[in-house]
Design a protein around this motif. Structure first.
Motif, PDB file in Angstrom:
ATOM      1  N   CYS A  39       0.851  -1.194   0.000  1.00 46.84           N
ATOM      2  CA  CYS A  39       0.000   0.000   0.000  1.00 46.84           C
ATOM      3  C   CYS A  39       0.883   1.239   0.000  1.00 46.84           C
ATOM      4  CB  CYS A  39      -0.921   0.010   1.208  1.00 46.84           C
ATOM      5  SG  CYS A  39      -2.049  -1.410   1.300  1.00 46.84           S
ATOM      6  N   GLY A  43      -0.552   4.161   3.493  1.00 46.68           N
ATOM      7  CA  GLY A  43      -1.672   3.259   3.671  1.00 46.68           C
ATOM      8  C   GLY A  43      -1.218   1.977   4.360  1.00 46.68           C
ATOM      9  N   CYS A  52      -6.509   3.336   3.314  1.00 45.82           N
ATOM     10  CA  CYS A  52      -5.787   4.536   2.888  1.00 45.82           C
ATOM     11  C   CYS A  52      -5.862   5.631   3.938  1.00 45.82           C
ATOM     12  CB  CYS A  52      -6.371   5.067   1.571  1.00 45.82           C
ATOM     13  SG  CYS A  52      -6.272   3.871   0.212  1.00 45.82           S
ATOM     14  N   CYS A  61      -3.942   2.807  -2.673  1.00 48.66           N
ATOM     15  CA  CYS A  61      -3.854   4.183  -2.146  1.00 48.66           C
ATOM     16  C   CYS A  61      -2.885   5.021  -2.979  1.00 48.66           C
ATOM     17  CB  CYS A  61      -3.398   4.188  -0.678  1.00 48.66           C
ATOM     18  SG  CYS A  61      -4.368   3.149   0.424  1.00 48.66           S
TER      19      CYS A  61
END
Length: 229
Positions: A39, A43, A52, A61
């Motif tokens: 992520c 995130g 996120c 994200c």
């Protein structure tokens, strides 16, 4: 055939043609054995999806939210949501959450709590400390002692002209001493007056007795003279 000792995590699986993990099934994990969260923009991995941070969206994200929220709103999943929180004492809502950014000396959810200690009072961006305390939050006790006739100022640790408890005690002690002296003086005067009165009365009584004796003697002499004739 060679045995592959690699252990794929978070739903990843070994490839058929090599000793490597296929992390596509995990969705948000990568790395050699599918343990690294991929992520973006701070995130975090939550199961098979990315959670996120405010201001970003997308499967990883990776995309910033297309809008900026007006005053009084905050972003939640790239949507502007009205914040019902009312910030006090000059506090302001943060840009990405429904929370107050408080000025110094104030705290609490809506900046209504004064953080001054030991009876201090919030005065704008500073604490008005009571006598005997100082510091940004009135957290420190004063260590100075003022001479007779001076007291600690109403704020800070400075001596100013005034009459504190010690001074009042000295004045009361002086007045009490003067009253005792006056009472003793009155008692002495009364005692002397009593002695003088008693002496005067004694002298007067003695004089009367002498006069009576003289009168009696004169009568006796007259009577004796009369008898002789």
């Amino acid at each position: 055939c060679v045995q592959c000792l690699l252990s794929c995590q978070n739903g990843g699986a070994l490839r058929n043609d090599s000793c490597a993990c296929n992390c596509s099934r995990s969705g948000v994990y990568g790395g050699t054995n599918c343990t690294a969260c991929v992520c973006m923009n701070r995130g975090s991995c939550n199961g098979s999806v990315c959670a996120c941070t405010p201001g970003y969206t997308g499967a990883l994200c990776e995309a910033p939210c297309p809008t900026s929220c007006p005053s009084g709103y905050y972003q939640s999943n790239c949507s502007c949501v009205l914040c019902s929180l009312s910030c006090q004492n000059g506090g302001a809502l943060t840009n990405d959450t429904c929370a107050c950014n408080c000025k110094s000396m104030y705290g609490g959810p809506n900046c209504s709590a004064c953080l001054c200690l030991n009876g201090g009072i919030c005065n704008g961006s500073t604490c008005a400390c009571p006598p005997s305390y100082t510091g940004q939050l009135c957290e420190a006790a004063c260590t100075i002692s003022c001479p007779l006739g001076y007291v600690l100022s109403s704020s800070g640790c400075n001596c100013v002209k005034g009459c504190g408890a010690v001074c009042i005690g000295a004045i009361v002690g002086s007045i009490f001493g003067i009253l005792i002296f006056i009472i003793i003086l009155i008692m002495v005067v009364i005692g002397l007056y009593y002695l003088l009165c008693k002496r005067a009365h004694s002298d007067y009584t003695d004089g009367q007795n002498d006069a009576q004796l003289l009168f009696v003697e004169e009568i006796e002499i007259e009577e004796k003279v009369t008898l002789e004739k």
